[in-house]
Write a protein that holds these residues in place. Structure first.
Motif, PDB file in Angstrom:
ATOM      1  N   ILE A 273       0.792  -1.214   0.000  1.00 25.09           N
ATOM      2  CA  ILE A 273       0.000   0.000   0.000  1.00 25.09           C
ATOM      3  C   ILE A 273       0.834   1.280   0.000  1.00 25.09           C
ATOM      4  N   TYR A 274       2.141   1.144   0.163  1.00 21.24           N
ATOM      5  CA  TYR A 274       3.017   2.322   0.185  1.00 21.24           C
ATOM      6  C   TYR A 274       3.404   2.814  -1.209  1.00 21.24           C
ATOM      7  N   VAL A 275       3.234   1.994  -2.215  1.00 21.19           N
ATOM      8  CA  VAL A 275       3.770   2.325  -3.538  1.00 21.19           C
ATOM      9  C   VAL A 275       2.817   1.857  -4.638  1.00 21.19           C
ATOM     10  N   GLY A 276       3.059   2.402  -5.830  1.00 22.66           N
ATOM     11  CA  GLY A 276       2.441   1.881  -7.032  1.00 22.66           C
ATOM     12  C   GLY A 276       0.934   1.921  -7.070  1.00 22.66           C
ATOM     13  N   GLU A 277       0.350   0.903  -7.712  1.00 26.47           N
ATOM     14  CA  GLU A 277      -1.085   0.858  -7.941  1.00 26.47           C
ATOM     15  C   GLU A 277      -1.877   0.842  -6.635  1.00 26.47           C
ATOM     16  N   ALA A 278      -1.379   0.117  -5.646  1.00 24.94           N
ATOM     17  CA  ALA A 278      -2.080   0.049  -4.365  1.00 24.94           C
ATOM     18  C   ALA A 278      -2.121   1.416  -3.688  1.00 24.94           C
ATOM     19  N   PHE A 279      -1.005   2.125  -3.707  1.00 22.50           N
ATOM     20  CA  PHE A 279      -0.948   3.483  -3.156  1.00 22.50           C
ATOM     21  C   PHE A 279      -1.943   4.387  -3.879  1.00 22.50           C
ATOM     22  N   GLU A 280      -1.962   4.314  -5.203  1.00 25.48           N
ATOM     23  CA  GLU A 280      -2.860   5.162  -5.985  1.00 25.48           C
ATOM     24  C   GLU A 280      -4.323   4.820  -5.724  1.00 25.48           C
ATOM     25  N   LYS A 281      -4.585   3.606  -5.351  1.00 28.81           N
ATOM     26  CA  LYS A 281      -5.953   3.198  -5.042  1.00 28.81           C
ATOM     27  C   LYS A 281      -6.402   3.714  -3.675  1.00 28.81           C
ATOM     28  N   ALA A 282      -5.475   3.709  -2.722  1.00 31.57           N
ATOM     29  CA  ALA A 282      -5.836   4.100  -1.356  1.00 31.57           C
ATOM     30  C   ALA A 282      -5.905   5.610  -1.170  1.00 31.57           C
ATOM     31  N   MET A 283      -4.996   6.360  -1.792  1.00 33.69           N
ATOM     32  CA  MET A 283      -4.891   7.794  -1.513  1.00 33.69           C
ATOM     33  C   MET A 283      -6.183   8.571  -1.743  1.00 33.69           C
ATOM     34  N   PRO A 284      -6.902   8.375  -2.844  1.00 36.08           N
ATOM     35  CA  PRO A 284      -8.153   9.126  -3.006  1.00 36.08           C
ATOM     36  C   PRO A 284      -9.152   8.876  -1.895  1.00 36.08           C
ATOM     37  N   GLU A 285      -9.160   7.660  -1.365  1.00 34.18           N
ATOM     38  CA  GLU A 285     -10.095   7.361  -0.279  1.00 34.18           C
ATOM     39  C   GLU A 285      -9.691   8.090   0.995  1.00 34.18           C
ATOM     40  N   TYR A 286      -8.388   8.163   1.262  1.00 36.41           N
ATOM     41  CA  TYR A 286      -7.923   8.903   2.430  1.00 36.41           C
ATOM     42  C   TYR A 286      -8.273  10.385   2.299  1.00 36.41           C
ATOM     43  N   ILE A 287      -8.010  10.932   1.128  1.00 31.27           N
ATOM     44  CA  ILE A 287      -8.267  12.361   0.914  1.00 31.27           C
ATOM     45  C   ILE A 287      -9.757  12.665   1.026  1.00 31.27           C
TER      46      ILE A 287
END
Length: 295
Positions: A273-287
């Protein structure tokens, strides 16, 4: 406006070092305070999270715990949970002094070991903490201790006792943080060696060890128990394939939070979840979560 500023603040008799990612000028805005997992330092990916929060209009404050990274504190590589919780309180104190920060809109973000810390901090600081993200959280030392080999538990315990008995002043008896499956280390699942150490930038000096004494306390830690006391909205980002902080245990604790949101990311391991596709998937939800609760 500088993209990032080096900051320092006092915690006890020592100094925590960190970064401030200031929001755009134009009045006081929310701040998100971030810290990392066990033995990790801010350079190991927290800059990516903080920069995205900054782009979304938030202040972001990242810090290293005492004894680690750019912060002071002797001995080096000591991971002491009460002291780290004190560092969180000191970071909140410092955030409240910043001219760009609306002190009524403070949020916290913790990952891995700090994913457990933020649960406890939010439970203890209901007045100050308005929203929380707990990413791949360490919620139970007992559950996490089941993920390591008997060899690690045996020789790690020996090292921990030696550390308590024979370490004086600046000395420690170390144990490795990340290891391969046959190593004696705190984390030894197959995805750990590459996953954890790949977060370390090549130009950063990093010590893959901590004082072994933590191992004696680790099975007794259960920050997940504090979830039911958290009054603020809290977003639990749980990786279904987590090899370090078992997902089932974290989900059970997360469901006890009165205003908890439980998001299980299927197909992700602890370090994905720190990098790549997983990171890009999680960040919008956090924001989206922080935007909703800090607006």
């Amino acid at each position: 406006m500088a993209d990032r500023q080096d900051i320092r603040f006092a915690s006890g008799d020592d100094i925590c070092a960190g970064w401030l990612y200031p929001s755009a000028p134009g009045g006081r805005r929310p701040v998100i305070v971030l810290a990392h997992g066990i033995g990790a330092i801010k350079e190991m990916g927290l800059n990516r999270f903080a920069h995205r929060f900054q782009q979304a209009g938030f202040n972001a404050l990242v810090f290293d715990y005492r004894h680690l990274g750019a912060s002071t504190g002797r001995p080096r590589q000591l991971v002491d949970v009460p002291r780290q919780l004190e560092d969180w309180s000191a970071a909140l104190d410092f955030a409240e002094t910043l001219e760009s920060v609306d002190r009524e809109r403070i949020a916290i973000f913790g990952t891995s070991f700090a994913g457990g810390h933020v649960i406890t901090v939010a439970a203890r600081e209901p007045r100050r903490v308005k929203a929380v993200v707990s990413q791949c959280p360490f919620t139970s030392g007992w559950a996490s201790s089941q993920t390591v080999s008997f060899r690690t538990l045996l020789w790690g315990t020996v090292a921990a006792i030696r550390d308590l008995v024979f370490s004086w002043g600046d000395s420690i008896v170390p144990i490795a943080l990340a290891g391969k499956p046959d190593d004696v280390a705190l984390m030894t699942k197959p995805d750990v060696w590459q996953g954890y150490l790949s977060l370390v930038p090549r130009d950063i000096a990093f010590s893959n060890e901590i004082a072994a004494r933590l191992l004696l306390k680790l099975p007794l830690l259960a920050p997940g128990r504090d979830a039911k006391k958290v009054q603020a909205p809290i977003f639990f980002a749980i990786c279904a394939g987590d090899s370090v902080a078992p997902a089932d245990t974290s989900i059970a604790y997360a469901k006890e939070a009165p205003r908890g949101v439980v998001r299980v990311f299927e197909g992700m391991g602890h370090f994905d979840i720190y990098v790549g596709e997983a990171f890009e998937k999680a960040m919008p939800e956090y924001i989206d979560f922080f935007t909703k609760h800090l607006a």
